[in-house]
Design an enzyme around this catalytic site. Structure first.
Site, mmCIF file in Angstrom:
data_model
loop_
_atom_site.group_PDB
_atom_site.id
_atom_site.type_symbol
_atom_site.label_atom_id
_atom_site.label_comp_id
_atom_site.label_asym_id
_atom_site.label_seq_id
_atom_site.Cartn_x
_atom_site.Cartn_y
_atom_site.Cartn_z
ATOM 1 N N HIS A 1 0.804 -1.220 0.000
ATOM 2 C CA HIS A 1 0.000 0.000 0.000
ATOM 3 C C HIS A 1 0.839 1.274 0.000
ATOM 4 O O HIS A 1 0.312 2.363 -0.208
ATOM 5 C CB HIS A 1 -0.988 -0.032 1.167
ATOM 6 C CG HIS A 1 -2.100 -0.994 0.905
ATOM 7 N ND1 HIS A 1 -3.056 -1.329 1.819
ATOM 8 C CD2 HIS A 1 -2.389 -1.715 -0.200
ATOM 9 C CE1 HIS A 1 -3.888 -2.214 1.301
ATOM 10 N NE2 HIS A 1 -3.505 -2.464 0.076
ATOM 11 N N SER B 1 -0.663 -1.103 -6.162
ATOM 12 C CA SER B 1 -0.404 -2.230 -7.048
ATOM 13 C C SER B 1 0.337 -1.769 -8.298
ATOM 14 O O SER B 1 0.115 -0.670 -8.797
ATOM 15 C CB SER B 1 -1.723 -2.869 -7.475
ATOM 16 O OG SER B 1 -2.407 -3.383 -6.364
ATOM 17 N N LYS C 1 -14.496 -8.668 -8.452
ATOM 18 C CA LYS C 1 -13.655 -9.472 -9.347
ATOM 19 C C LYS C 1 -12.941 -10.581 -8.554
ATOM 20 O O LYS C 1 -12.863 -11.727 -9.004
ATOM 21 C CB LYS C 1 -12.637 -8.563 -10.029
ATOM 22 C CG LYS C 1 -11.886 -9.232 -11.162
ATOM 23 C CD LYS C 1 -11.069 -8.214 -11.944
ATOM 24 C CE LYS C 1 -10.383 -8.878 -13.119
ATOM 25 N NZ LYS C 1 -9.749 -7.918 -14.014
ATOM 26 N N ASP C 2 -12.457 -10.237 -7.358
ATOM 27 C CA ASP C 2 -11.790 -11.241 -6.536
ATOM 28 C C ASP C 2 -12.758 -12.341 -6.110
ATOM 29 O O ASP C 2 -12.390 -13.518 -6.062
ATOM 30 C CB ASP C 2 -11.172 -10.591 -5.285
ATOM 31 C CG ASP C 2 -9.807 -9.969 -5.599
ATOM 32 O OD1 ASP C 2 -9.345 -10.124 -6.740
ATOM 33 O OD2 ASP C 2 -9.217 -9.323 -4.711
ATOM 34 N N GLU D 1 7.070 -33.806 -2.329
ATOM 35 C CA GLU D 1 5.805 -33.283 -2.827
ATOM 36 C C GLU D 1 6.090 -32.462 -4.075
ATOM 37 O O GLU D 1 7.161 -31.856 -4.205
ATOM 38 C CB GLU D 1 5.161 -32.399 -1.756
ATOM 39 C CG GLU D 1 4.683 -33.173 -0.552
ATOM 40 C CD GLU D 1 3.436 -33.964 -0.858
ATOM 41 O OE1 GLU D 1 2.332 -33.533 -0.526
ATOM 42 O OE2 GLU D 1 3.560 -35.061 -1.471
#
Ligand code: HEM
Ligand code: FES
Lengths: 173, 422
Positions: free
Chosen positions: B218, B222, B246-247, B290
């Site tokens: 922040h 972004s 959107k998320d 893994e």
């Protein structure tokens, strides 16, 4: 303001140092508790009856939570390991230095790379390219003296402390 | 008496009363609400940060539920997990969510990282944001490794043995350090107990680092697909409602795919040998990590020397920390870097290749391929990245986010979204 060192500077540095020592002393028990505890350290020894083992046979026993490989070697295996030029080995050691009795090879069954148990003890196991053991984890080959011959492992298979109590009883530890 | 204390902006009197005294609603609004301006052109690759956050919450909730039924003792661990699977009410579901959740956490984070690599999000002024991300990634690998030990199957045991033995390469103090980590000479009950304690702890440490990650985010906001700095309000839209919706859409798609695995392919990403109880006397013929650790395992095995192999493996992760200084190009987005775009694609293919090789037997052609891919991994970061800036001519950058739209001859109307009240 003069840059001269004052008694106050000394007091500041001394108290920071004491604080650091104190914090270190307080943290140490927290770190130390992670070390092996007394009961884990009390290393037991194991007695193994090897009287029934024929030439060419192998036996795996547990000591300190880890496998120990016991192999009664054939004449061919012994001569082969002794014909190797010692200088050509990654961890140069003669076979004579690795055994108490020619026939009996006793080594830790723990790969010196990252600790897997190599194959070669059971009938039907691959014994690797040098007739000893093969570690499937990352491809280390050991010879019939437990010496590293090929692959990423840096050292020969470790030899545990052992003694022959009689012809048929072996004491490990 | 009139107070001069600034009052909160919120209309709801209860929220207002609280927010005036404890401004958590203001903080939330500035983090993910209407007061958080966000570039208007973020694409779906920007969904994966919030997905990672949601996955962490899923892991913590299912983890605590598992912990209520799990027993951290070598004699009981395997059985207690089987009891969770068979007898505990809904235990199979909780465990399958936790097990597959770990894999999906890595899928999400890998995509999140690949996004950062493509759009140059690690470059100034977001270097610390990137570095905190790498720290989270390291903590995730540690957490997943510790968790994988808990069911005390064959893979648990031998994975723990091999990975703790990495530290035996340290000169002189290697052996004591390994014994200190294990609490003994082998992986045993003391090891299981401490791994459980740390597996419980680390996810909360991760949550803390995520907080720092967000604070750093922040500071400058972004990055965006064009990678340019934004200097006008018209290019920004508020996070809520535009990106919350959107998320949420992305989350729904993610959960749908996740559920397919949890309900229909729960063991697809795992290894059957971990349903065999741990045996300290025999290593499974093919031990594999893994899938999410596989590329680094491939690097370890590519080097035929113990010390150098372990160094290469840790170096492969360590190199990510200095990436912002290896890439000298001032242009962020690969969109405007024709050569980097090609090398980026090669890098991703190489990474997938390493992942594939890490689970193959170390024999024949796989050894050679492993070495080639390992070499390329380091060449990419240490040679290609610094050199590209010299040989590459980036395309002209737009002045603002709306710039390319206007110059391509479309109407001068700004999209409705950018006319937000701000
Ligand atoms: C970053 C978040 C986490 C990751 C990546 C993670 C990963 C894992 C993995 C890979 C396993 C092995 C699953 C299996 O094969 O059975 C596991 C098991 C376990 N985890 Fe976690 N975990 C996380 C958070 C947590 C938390 C917060 C707790 C407890 C509060 C927890 C408690 C457990 C327990 C009790 C087990 C053993 C039961 C089982 O094996 O299913 N985990 N975890
Ligand atoms: S542990 Fe034996 S080769 Fe790696």
């Amino acid at each position: 303001m003069s840059k001269k060192k004052t008694r106050r500077d000394f007091i500041v540095i001394a108290s920071y140092s004491m604080g650091a020592v104190g914090a270190g002393a307080a943290i140490w028990p927290i770190i130390n508790q992670m070390n092996p505890a007394a009961d884990t350290l009390a290393m037991a020894s194991t007695e193994v009856n090897i009287g029934a083992l024929e030439i060419g046979q192998a036996l795996t026993v547990k000591w300190r939570g880890k496998p120990v490989f016991i192999r009664r070697r054939t004449v061919d295996e012994i001569t082969e390991t002794r014909n190797v030029a010692i200088d050509s080995l990654r961890d140069p050691q003669s076979d004579q230095d690795r055994v108490q009795k020619d026939e009996w090879l006793i080594v830790m069954g723990v790969c010196t790379h990252l600790g897997c148990v190599p194959l070669g003890q059971k009938i039907g196991d691959g014994k690797g390219e040098y007739g000893g053991w093969f570690c499937p984890c990352h491809g280390s080959h050991y010879d019939a003296s437990g010496r590293i011959r090929k692959g990423p492992a840096p050292q020969n298979l470790e030899i545990p402390p052992y003694s022959f109590i009689s012809d048929s009883v072996l004491k490990i530890g | 008496m009139k107070s001069s204390i600034p009052k909160s902006q919120f209309k709801n009197p209860v929220i207002n009363w609280i927010d005036t005294r404890l401004p958590i609603f203001t903080a939330a609004n500035e983090a993910v609400g209407t007061e958080h301006p966000t570039p208007k052109n973020l694409n779906y690759w920007w969904n994966f940060g919030s997905l990672a956050g949601v996955t962490l919450v899923i892991m913590i909730i299912t983890g605590i539920a598992l912990a209520m039924n799990y027993t951290a003792h070598v004699d009981h661990a395997f059985d207690s997990v089987e009891r969770i699977m068979r007898d505990v009410n809904g235990g199979w579901l909780i465990r399958y969510i936790h097990m597959n959740g770990a894999s999906f956490f890595f899928i999400v984070v890998y995509i999140h990282m690949a996004r950062s690599l493509y759009y140059g999000s690690y470059k100034a002024p977001r270097e610390l944001l990137w570095i905190l991300g790498v720290v989270i990634y390291l903590l995730m690998m540690a957490t997943a490794f510790l968790g994988y030990t808990l069911p005390w199957g064959q893979m648990s045991f031998w994975g723990a043995t091999v990975i703790t033995n990495f530290f035996s390469v340290i000169p002189f103090v290697g052996e004591p350090i390994v014994n200190w980590l294990l609490g003994g000479y082998t992986v045993d009950n003391p090891t299981l107990n401490r791994f459980y304690a740390l597996h419980y702890l680390l996810p909360f440490v991760i949550a803390g680092v995520i907080l720092l990650h967000i604070v750093a985010l922040h500071r400058f906001g972004s990055n965006n697909p064009l990678g340019i700095d934004i200097n006008n309000d018209k290019d920004m839209i508020p996070f809520h409602p535009y990106y919350t919706i959107k998320d949420f859409f992305g989350l729904a798609v993610f959960l749908a795919v996740f559920c397919i695995f949890v309900f229909f392919l729960p063991n697809f990403l795992g290894h059957p040998d971990n349903y065999v109880p741990a045996d300290s006397m025999s290593t499974p013929a093919h031990i594999v990590p893994e899938w999410y650790l596989s590329p680094f395992y491939a690097i370890l095995r590519a080097v035929p020397d113990k010390l150098l192999g372990v160094l290469a493996m840790f170096g492969a992760i360590g190199i990510l920390f200095i990436l912002p200084w290896l890439d000298r190009s001032p242009v962020r987005s690969a969109h405007f870097r024709p050569l980097y775009k090609i090398f980026y694609i090669i890098f991703i293919i190489n990474m997938l290749g390493l992942g594939y090789l890490g689970v193959q037997n170390p024999e024949g052609i796989y050894i050679i391929l492993g070495r080639v891919c390992t070499a390329w991994y380091f060449i990419h970061f240490l040679i290609v990245m610094p050199l590209l800036n010299i040989i590459e001519t980036p395309m002209a950058l737009p002045k603002s986010l709306s710039d390319p739209i206007f110059s391509s001859g479309s109407s001068g109307m700004a999209p409705a979204a950018s006319r937000s009240k701000k």
